[in-house]
Structures are given as C-alpha cells and as structure tokens.
Motif scaffolding. Structure first.
Motif, mmCIF file in Angstrom:
data_model
loop_
_atom_site.group_PDB
_atom_site.id
_atom_site.type_symbol
_atom_site.label_atom_id
_atom_site.label_comp_id
_atom_site.label_asym_id
_atom_site.label_seq_id
_atom_site.Cartn_x
_atom_site.Cartn_y
_atom_site.Cartn_z
ATOM 1 N N ASP A 172 6.878 12.058 -15.089
ATOM 2 C CA ASP A 172 7.707 10.862 -14.957
ATOM 3 C C ASP A 172 7.474 9.885 -16.109
ATOM 4 O O ASP A 172 7.388 8.675 -15.931
ATOM 5 N N LEU A 173 7.366 10.460 -17.311
ATOM 6 C CA LEU A 173 7.235 9.666 -18.530
ATOM 7 C C LEU A 173 8.481 9.865 -19.386
ATOM 8 O O LEU A 173 9.244 10.807 -19.188
ATOM 9 N N SER A 174 8.667 8.983 -20.357
ATOM 10 C CA SER A 174 9.778 9.139 -21.290
ATOM 11 C C SER A 174 9.583 10.410 -22.112
ATOM 12 O O SER A 174 8.463 10.751 -22.504
ATOM 13 N N LEU A 175 10.676 11.117 -22.383
ATOM 14 C CA LEU A 175 10.586 12.329 -23.205
ATOM 15 C C LEU A 175 10.069 12.014 -24.609
ATOM 16 O O LEU A 175 9.535 12.877 -25.304
ATOM 17 N N VAL A 233 1.511 4.116 -16.476
ATOM 18 C CA VAL A 233 2.187 4.794 -17.592
ATOM 19 C C VAL A 233 1.226 4.989 -18.762
ATOM 20 O O VAL A 233 1.187 6.070 -19.371
ATOM 21 N N LEU A 234 0.443 3.959 -19.083
ATOM 22 C CA LEU A 234 -0.510 4.071 -20.191
ATOM 23 C C LEU A 234 -1.595 5.106 -19.883
ATOM 24 O O LEU A 234 -2.036 5.832 -20.782
ATOM 25 N N SER A 279 9.229 2.397 -20.609
ATOM 26 C CA SER A 279 9.692 3.404 -19.658
ATOM 27 C C SER A 279 9.236 3.105 -18.232
ATOM 28 O O SER A 279 9.652 3.766 -17.284
ATOM 29 N N SER A 280 8.342 2.090 -18.074
ATOM 30 C CA SER A 280 7.918 1.647 -16.742
ATOM 31 C C SER A 280 8.851 0.550 -16.260
ATOM 32 O O SER A 280 9.810 0.193 -16.936
ATOM 33 N N ASP A 281 8.570 0.008 -15.074
ATOM 34 C CA ASP A 281 9.402 -1.106 -14.575
ATOM 35 C C ASP A 281 8.857 -2.462 -15.027
ATOM 36 O O ASP A 281 9.261 -3.505 -14.518
ATOM 37 N N LEU A 282 7.924 -2.445 -15.998
ATOM 38 C CA LEU A 282 7.333 -3.627 -16.651
ATOM 39 C C LEU A 282 6.444 -4.467 -15.733
ATOM 40 O O LEU A 282 6.059 -5.574 -16.090
ATOM 41 N N SER A 283 6.097 -3.944 -14.538
ATOM 42 C CA SER A 283 5.081 -4.607 -13.722
ATOM 43 C C SER A 283 3.710 -4.164 -14.215
ATOM 44 O O SER A 283 3.571 -3.096 -14.829
ATOM 45 N N VAL A 284 2.678 -4.966 -13.946
ATOM 46 C CA VAL A 284 1.340 -4.671 -14.462
ATOM 47 C C VAL A 284 0.848 -3.317 -13.971
ATOM 48 O O VAL A 284 0.333 -2.493 -14.742
#
Length: 557
Positions: A244-247, A193-194, A182-187
């Motif tokens: 702003d996280l995935s449901l 997100v975590l 659900s993030s843009d996959l950047s570090v």
C-alpha cells in the motif's frame, strides 16, 4: 490547423482495434517533429513533449480520445523515470558529496520550501496546496543539469561534483516527500509510510547482494540482462502496491538495488531507450491535462519563477561560499540549480489525482517547471559570462577563506604552462617527467590536481578563463603555453589574452574540427593539435609497419 483537423478525422475513421495504435503513433510522430525543432534551438526536449500534449488535448484540437489509456501508459513512464533516478544513488557518490552537498543541500531544501510555502499562503492557498508548491520550488532537475554538465565536460570539475551532490540529496528528499504524500498526511499515517519505505530500502540492500548473482549469469546476453533488470523493477513495483505504498517508492528502490551493481552501466544503457519512449507518453499526458490559468495564477507563476531562478541560486551560492569555496565555484554551483525538477511533474500529478491541488494550480506548476528548465540551458551555456557580471552579491562574504580550494603544489615561474591534464594533456606531461620543474599544470578537476600533488609535479587548481588564475601562474614569463582544453571559444579567448600580454610566446592549442583549427591559426596559434587526425595518422603508421614486422607489433603492444 488543417493538419490537426485531418488527424482528428483520420482517428475517427479508424476501426476501434487500431485506434489506440494510431493515437500512440500520431503522438510519437508529432512529438518527434517538435522535439527536432526544439533541439535545433538547443532547448531541453521535455517542453516539446508537453506542447504535443497541449496541442492534441482538449485545450486545442482534441485529437486523442482514449485519454485513460494514455494516462495508464504514462504511469509506466513515471516508473522508468524514477527507476533510473534510483540507479544514480550509489553509496560511493553519497560518500563523495561531502559536507557542502549533504548539509548544504538539506539547508537549501528547507529554506526554499518554507519561502515558497509562505508565498503560497500569502496568495490565499490553504490545506495541502502550499506543501506541493514548496516541494516543487525546492528541488532541481538532475536529468537536465547532468546532461548539460556532461555536454560541457564539467561533471568532474569541482563545481560539477558539488552540483551533483546537491542533486543527489534533493532526489532522496523528493522520494521521502513522495512517500509522505502517498499517506493521508496524518502523523500516524506518515510514520507508517516512512517505516514501510525504510523496510523497502533494507530489502533493496539485501536483494542487491543476491541480484548480482543473477546479473552475472545474465551479463553475457544483452536481452537476458534487460529482462532481469525489468523484472527487478516490476518486482519492487508490485511489492509497493501490496504494501500500500506509491509505485514511485517501489521503482526508486528497484533502482537503488541495482545502483551498486557491477553491471550498472550496461543496465542503464539497456533501460534508457525504453524509459525515453514511455517518458514521452508521460509528458504528453501531462500536456493534455493543462488548462488556461487566470490572472491570479499568472501572478503566482511570476513570483515562483523569481524564487526558482533568483532566490534558489543565491541560496546555493551563499551556502557553497560559507562552506569555504571560492566565489567562482559558488556562483557556478548556484547558477546550474535555478530550475525545478522532473520530480515536480510527478509531485503535481499525484497532488492533482488526490484532489490536493486544483487544475489551475496543476497547470501553473507544470508551466513553471517547463519554463525554468528551458532557461537553464542558457544559464549553463553562458555561465562564464554570467559569473563576471552577477557574482557581486557574494562580495559580502569576501572575508571567508577558500580553505577547500587551496589545491596547488609549490611552484616558481615556469617555462611551460599546460592547461588541462586529461587524455592529451597527460601524454604531453610525460615528456616532462625528468624535467618536471620546467612545467606548471593548471586543471579544473580536483582529483587530477591531487594526483599531481602526490607526484610532486608543480600544479594549481583552477579555470584558465579566470583572470585570477592567469595572474597567479604569471603567464607573462612563460615561453610556451599549451591548452588541451577542447572548448573552441575558451581557446580563442586564451589566444586573445596571450597576444595582449606577450605575443612572442609559443601557443599550442587543441581543436575538434579542421574549421576550428584554421580559425585558431588565424587568431595567432602557433600549432593546433587535432587529436582525431593525429590518432588516425599514428594508427595508419602502426598498421603499415605491423604488416611487415609482427615482432615489432608484439613489442609495442
């Protein structure tokens, strides 16, 4: 063909305010009809729902017009699916899974992920696509496997417990993966997100303490308990949206918040019918998005299928064996995990909506999941035949001691051998409390064997369908063999083996139906116990005597 043309014309002629209701109604009716056909063939129902979507979508008849609304409703299906998955994650279960499931499960995920990742790169995929392929291959289906184990009464067996441990670890890993995706996959984005997901987990822990008070006040009213449970769910879903996280993250931790509640079983019973309804819409919506795939993707599908149904079970088998379990337990564990997960549907849906995977790859991974889930029903149904034919790869680990399965209490050759010590078996065992040295108990539930060892009752852990167990208990010298295992085929095989070894001994078995009892008598059973009929007869005699003697009723109570 004519039917679908009629349905398409029917929807076209319905006034706009009733179009949605008509479309949903047609979806449910067709899905029910196909599910009924699939159930007759003892297949999982999910493929029937996806087939409904394929038939009603643009790939075939194009009956559904308002696809955006169906997709929106399917999101509710996702929420309820993940919510019920979260309810299964209890602290107690995580403590019980042990090293084989926790560490072994993590190793299995890593191995399968990287193998599938490398295969996808070899096929020319780049960007995020290999990540999605790796995740789909790595996870197995909790929903399908637990249902099949419950049907075979193997959830409490040793391999059943290990399997559920693997699945719990996979479900947790899947939620972490969904959070990352659900993030843009950047570090930086992944760490944020975590951190938010961790905060959600802590919040869920504290809210679960407060929530028990509300649930306790609502427990005497089913409708109120349902409303409180759903409110918890949507409180977390809205919270994940604000954060702003995935449901999916919100739904999962809502389930976790209620997982250790005293009213978990009641909540599951109330939520499941709602989940099943919206899950049907979700799987139909998936089917509507499928497209025909090219020959290149068919080749990928075949390779991934082999990874899932051959490599994944082998990896699980070897891991379980290395952790000190017998070859049979290792095989049964791996055999049950040879499919992809219901989380795969959600993972590929997210990937497709974000543009990370193409429509052809989306279709390929959905087909992979449907096919492997369907095969699992047969793998588990015929597991005892498969273990004898296909467990030979584990022979290379023959030198490893089965230290985790040495569950037995010292015994000599006994007069009576009792297979199965749950319910009926435990009642029979009471008759030997004073002469426990006359009986030997064989059971496939490690907890039962541990309890018997504590009571110093001669016992051994194992499955009586395994030749090694029959040899070990020395069935030749027994005078009476009793099986309280309710499986008809198992009892038929036991009678056949006893007749071959020593046809003079007394054989008592259990059956569920009169037709089974008659067949068991034909094969040589000396007596067949029908628990429901015996219970009915005892209940009848109690009622008859109670009407004449209330004091006697009070005493037996």
């Amino acid at each position: 063909m004519v039917l679908f043309a009629f349905l398409r014309n029917l929807i076209a002629g319905v006034s706009p305010e009733f179009t949605v209701l008509t479309e949903i109604g047609i979806i449910i009716i067709i899905a029910t009809f196909l599910a009924f056909l699939v159930k007759i063939s003892k297949q999982p129902l999910i493929p029937a729902y996806i087939l409904t979507g394929i038939l009603m979508g643009p790939l075939f008849f194009g009956i559904i017009k308002d696809r955006s609304l169906i997709t929106s409703l399917s999101q509710i299906g996702v929420v309820f699916l993940i919510f019920t998955a979260g309810i299964e994650i209890s602290i107690k279960k995580l403590k019980e899974v042990g090293m084989v499931s926790s560490l072994g499960g993590i190793i299995q995920i890593i191995i399968l992920f990287f193998v599938a990742f490398l295969v996808s790169v070899w096929f020319g995929f780049s960007g995020e696509a290999p990540v999605y392929i790796g995740l789909v291959v790595a996870f197995s289906s909790t929903m399908i496997v637990v249902a099949l184990l419950a049907e075979k009464r193997e959830i409490n067996s040793l391999h059943g417990r290990i399997i559920i441990g693997f699945l719990l670890i996979q479900d947790i890993a899947a939620i972490i993966a969904l959070a990352v995706l659900s993030s843009d996959l950047s570090v930086g984005s992944i760490l944020i997100v975590l951190a938010k997901a961790l905060a959600f987990g802590i919040f869920a822990f504290f809210l679960s303490k407060i929530g028990n008070t509300f649930l306790r006040k609502s427990a005497d009213n089913r409708e109120m308990l349902l409303l409180v449970s759903i409110s918890f769910l949507f409180l977390f879903v809205i919270g994940s949206f604000i954060a702003d996280l995935s449901l999916v993250i919100g739904a999962f931790f809502a389930g976790v918040a209620l997982a250790n509640s005293d009213y978990k079983i009641e909540i599951q019973g109330n939520i499941n019918p709602i989940r099943e309804f919206f899950a049907v819409i979700f799987f139909v919506a998936l089917g509507m998005q499928l497209k025909l795939i090219s020959s290149e993707f068919i080749s990928l599908l075949v390779i991934l299928f082999l990874l899932v149904v051959i490599l994944k079970p082998l990896v699980c088998m070897f891991l379980v064996r290395v952790f000190g379990y017998k070859k049979r337990t290792a095989f049964l564990t791996g055999n049950a995990l040879g499919q992809t997960s219901e989380f795969s549907f959600i993972i590929v849906t997210i990937g497709f909506s974000l543009g990370h995977i193409s429509s052809e790859l989306f279709s390929t991974l959905i087909i992979l999941t449907v096919v492997t889930m369907s095969f699992t029903a047969y793998f588990i149904k015929y597991e005892r035949k498969l273990v004898n034919k296909f467990s030979w790869p584990l022979n290379i680990l023959e030198g490893i001691k089965s230290k985790n399965e040495e569950l037995e209490y010292l015994y000599d050759h006994k007069k009576v051998i009792l297979f199965g010590c749950h319910r009926v078996g435990s009642l029979i065992l009471r008759e030997f409390e004073k002469n426990k040295d006359d009986i030997l108990v064989v059971d496939y539930n490690p907890e039962i064997i541990k309890a018997l060892i504590n009571k110093k009752i001669p016992c051994i852990y194992g499955d009586f369908m395994h030749e090694e167990i029959l040899d070990k208990v020395n069935i030749k010298t027994a005078e009476v063999v009793i099986s309280t295992v309710p499986d008809f085929e198992d009892n038929m095989n036991l009678i056949r083996k006893i007749n071959r070894i020593n046809p003079d001994k007394i054989v008592i078995v259990v059956a569920s139906r009169i037709s089974e009892a008659l067949e068991l008598y034909k094969r040589g059973a000396d007596y067949v116990i029908l628990p429901k009929f015996v219970g009915g007869e005892i209940a009848r005699s109690i009622v008859k005597k109670a009407t004449k003697d209330k004091e006697w009723l009070r005493k037996i109570k």
